[in-house]
Each structure stands twice: as structure tokens, then as C-alpha cells.
Motif scaffolding. Structure first.
Motif, PDB file in Angstrom:
ATOM      1  N   GLN A   1      39.993 -20.200  66.315  1.00 16.18           N
ATOM      2  CA  GLN A   1      39.718 -18.735  65.986  1.00 16.18           C
ATOM      3  C   GLN A   1      39.112 -18.755  64.705  1.00 16.18           C
ATOM      4  N   VAL A   2      38.095 -17.448  64.609  1.00 14.54           N
ATOM      5  CA  VAL A   2      37.414 -17.258  63.534  1.00 14.54           C
ATOM      6  C   VAL A   2      37.575 -15.790  63.156  1.00 14.54           C
ATOM      7  N   GLN A   3      37.942 -15.563  61.901  1.00 17.12           N
ATOM      8  CA  GLN A   3      38.194 -14.147  61.459  1.00 17.12           C
ATOM      9  C   GLN A   3      37.196 -13.843  60.380  1.00 17.12           C
ATOM     10  N   LEU A   4      36.774 -12.573  60.404  1.00 19.62           N
ATOM     11  CA  LEU A   4      35.902 -11.759  59.440  1.00 19.62           C
ATOM     12  C   LEU A   4      36.709 -10.890  58.947  1.00 19.62           C
ATOM     13  N   VAL A   5      36.705 -10.989  57.382  1.00 16.81           N
ATOM     14  CA  VAL A   5      37.220  -9.675  56.726  1.00 16.81           C
ATOM     15  C   VAL A   5      36.135  -8.902  55.790  1.00 16.81           C
ATOM     16  N   GLU A   6      36.068  -7.917  56.110  1.00 21.27           N
ATOM     17  CA  GLU A   6      35.375  -7.039  55.330  1.00 21.27           C
ATOM     18  C   GLU A   6      35.790  -6.171  54.182  1.00 21.27           C
ATOM     19  N   SER A   7      34.999  -5.969  53.199  1.00 23.76           N
ATOM     20  CA  SER A   7      35.433  -5.112  52.291  1.00 23.76           C
ATOM     21  C   SER A   7      34.403  -4.251  51.393  1.00 23.76           C
ATOM     22  N   GLY A   8      34.652  -3.175  50.647  1.00 27.28           N
ATOM     23  CA  GLY A   8      33.694  -2.773  49.878  1.00 27.28           C
ATOM     24  C   GLY A   8      33.245  -1.283  50.379  1.00 27.28           C
ATOM     25  N   GLY A   9      33.678  -0.815  51.550  1.00 24.03           N
ATOM     26  CA  GLY A   9      33.455   0.506  52.137  1.00 24.03           C
ATOM     27  C   GLY A   9      34.028   1.800  51.140  1.00 24.03           C
ATOM     28  N   GLY A  10      33.645   2.764  51.338  1.00 26.64           N
ATOM     29  CA  GLY A  10      34.216   3.896  50.804  1.00 26.64           C
ATOM     30  C   GLY A  10      33.444   5.178  50.979  1.00 26.64           C
ATOM     31  N   LEU A  11      33.706   6.330  49.785  1.00 28.89           N
ATOM     32  CA  LEU A  11      32.930   7.576  49.682  1.00 28.89           C
ATOM     33  C   LEU A  11      32.014   7.484  48.390  1.00 28.89           C
ATOM     34  N   VAL A  12      30.853   7.862  48.774  1.00 30.20           N
ATOM     35  CA  VAL A  12      29.757   7.884  47.533  1.00 30.20           C
ATOM     36  C   VAL A  12      29.051   8.929  47.964  1.00 30.20           C
ATOM     37  N   GLN A  13      28.309   9.455  46.607  1.00 28.82           N
ATOM     38  CA  GLN A  13      27.448  10.656  46.664  1.00 28.82           C
ATOM     39  C   GLN A  13      26.061  10.123  47.107  1.00 28.82           C
ATOM     40  N   PRO A  14      25.553  10.952  47.583  1.00 28.67           N
ATOM     41  CA  PRO A  14      24.030  10.695  47.882  1.00 28.67           C
ATOM     42  C   PRO A  14      23.245  10.057  46.938  1.00 28.67           C
ATOM     43  N   SER A  17      25.356   4.084  45.275  1.00 22.91           N
ATOM     44  CA  SER A  17      25.485   2.413  45.729  1.00 22.91           C
ATOM     45  C   SER A  17      26.659   2.041  46.014  1.00 22.91           C
ATOM     46  N   LEU A  18      26.755   1.138  47.058  1.00 23.44           N
ATOM     47  CA  LEU A  18      28.159   0.533  47.457  1.00 23.44           C
ATOM     48  C   LEU A  18      27.484  -0.963  47.610  1.00 23.44           C
ATOM     49  N   ARG A  19      28.667  -2.004  47.669  1.00 25.23           N
ATOM     50  CA  ARG A  19      28.205  -3.301  48.167  1.00 25.23           C
ATOM     51  C   ARG A  19      29.318  -3.681  48.880  1.00 25.23           C
ATOM     52  N   LEU A  20      28.977  -4.125  50.195  1.00 24.61           N
ATOM     53  CA  LEU A  20      30.019  -4.687  51.127  1.00 24.61           C
ATOM     54  C   LEU A  20      30.047  -6.025  51.294  1.00 24.61           C
ATOM     55  N   SER A  21      31.170  -6.616  51.600  1.00 18.21           N
ATOM     56  CA  SER A  21      31.443  -8.013  51.507  1.00 18.21           C
ATOM     57  C   SER A  21      31.991  -8.374  52.946  1.00 18.21           C
ATOM     58  N   CYS A  22      31.801  -9.571  53.468  1.00 23.86           N
ATOM     59  CA  CYS A  22      32.290 -10.128  54.635  1.00 23.86           C
ATOM     60  C   CYS A  22      32.357 -11.654  54.477  1.00 23.86           C
ATOM     61  N   ALA A  23      33.594 -11.918  54.482  1.00 26.96           N
ATOM     62  CA  ALA A  23      34.288 -13.323  54.368  1.00 26.96           C
ATOM     63  C   ALA A  23      34.731 -13.916  55.946  1.00 26.96           C
ATOM     64  N   ALA A  24      34.106 -15.162  56.213  1.00 21.56           N
ATOM     65  CA  ALA A  24      34.408 -15.592  57.722  1.00 21.56           C
ATOM     66  C   ALA A  24      35.518 -16.915  57.144  1.00 21.56           C
ATOM     67  N   SER A  25      36.687 -17.050  57.816  1.00 25.39           N
ATOM     68  CA  SER A  25      37.407 -18.026  57.959  1.00 25.39           C
ATOM     69  C   SER A  25      37.912 -18.720  59.297  1.00 25.39           C
ATOM     70  N   GLY A  26      38.414 -19.693  59.399  1.00 26.25           N
ATOM     71  CA  GLY A  26      38.883 -20.298  60.549  1.00 26.25           C
ATOM     72  C   GLY A  26      38.351 -21.549  61.054  1.00 26.25           C
TER      73      GLY A  26
END
Length: 121
Positions: A1-14, A17-26
């Protein structure tokens, strides 16, 4: 099995900027590409950007070109999405996707659970 874990979302004004990350493992032998898709309420899921591990090439949706940058660290099986000049229409759930060659020598697309990005004043 493989898992993807995302992070970095949220609320931001127009304009922010935001930075998303995604790490795969397994059970990963190698990763052919990793990318981001998004789905806004009432709309179909759409491709945002793809990062290919071989040459580091990237593909972007027209709507994000010049504002979003995808990058990857394949030694860590991780992909990033730097989002600048965010607009309200970027509001969506962002899903990480990975094209994986597993240790069982099968090629499978895996998806993360999604992270909410909301652009609002």
C-alpha cells in the motif's frame, strides 16, 4: 500500500500565497510523476499541475500558469505546490496524486485525502 499525506491548505486573502506539500510513503519502488488536482464545489475535478520525476518537467493548467509553481524532491517522494497571487476562483479541495511503480511491480495511481484551500477576504 501507498499513502499520500497532504499539508499546507488553509484560508488566505486574495493576492496571498500558500504552499502545499504532499509526501508519499509505503510500498514504493519508484514514482513516475506526482501532481495536484482540485475540485471546487459543483465543479468537476481538474488538473492543476504535474511534476515528472525523470527530468523534473512540469505541466500546468492555463488558469494557474505564472502563479503556481510545482516542484519535487523525489529522494523524499515529496511534491510541493507554491501558489501565489491567489484568487477566489482558486478555492477548492486540492488533491495530491502519484503515479507509482510499487514493490510488486505494478503501476498504480494513488490519491491523497485532499486539503481545503479557501481564498476569501
Amino acid at each position: 500500500q501507498v499513502q499520500l499525506v497532504e499539508s499546507g491548505g488553509g484560508l488566505v486573502q486574495p493576492g496571498g500565497s500558500l504552499r502545499l506539500s504532499c509526501a508519499a510513503s509505503g510500498s514504493i519502488l519508484s514514482i513516475n510523476s506526482m501532481g495536484w488536482n482540485r475540485q471546487a464545489p459543483g465543479k468537476e475535478r481538474e488538473l492543476v499541475a504535474i511534476y515528472t520525476s525523470g527530468g523534473g518537467a512540469s505541466v500546468y493548467a492555463d488558469s494557474v500558469k505564472g502563479r503556481f509553481t510545482i516542484s519535487g524532491d523525489m529522494a523524499k517522494n515529496t511534491v510541493y505546490l507554491q501558489m501565489n497571487s491567489l484568487k477566489p476562483e482558486d478555492t477548492a479541495v486540492y488533491y495530491c496524486q502519484a503515479d507509482v511503480e510499487t514493490t510488486r511491480r505494478t503501476r498504480i495511481d494513488y490519491w491523497g485525502q485532499g486539503t481545503q484551500v479557501t481564498v476569501s477576504s
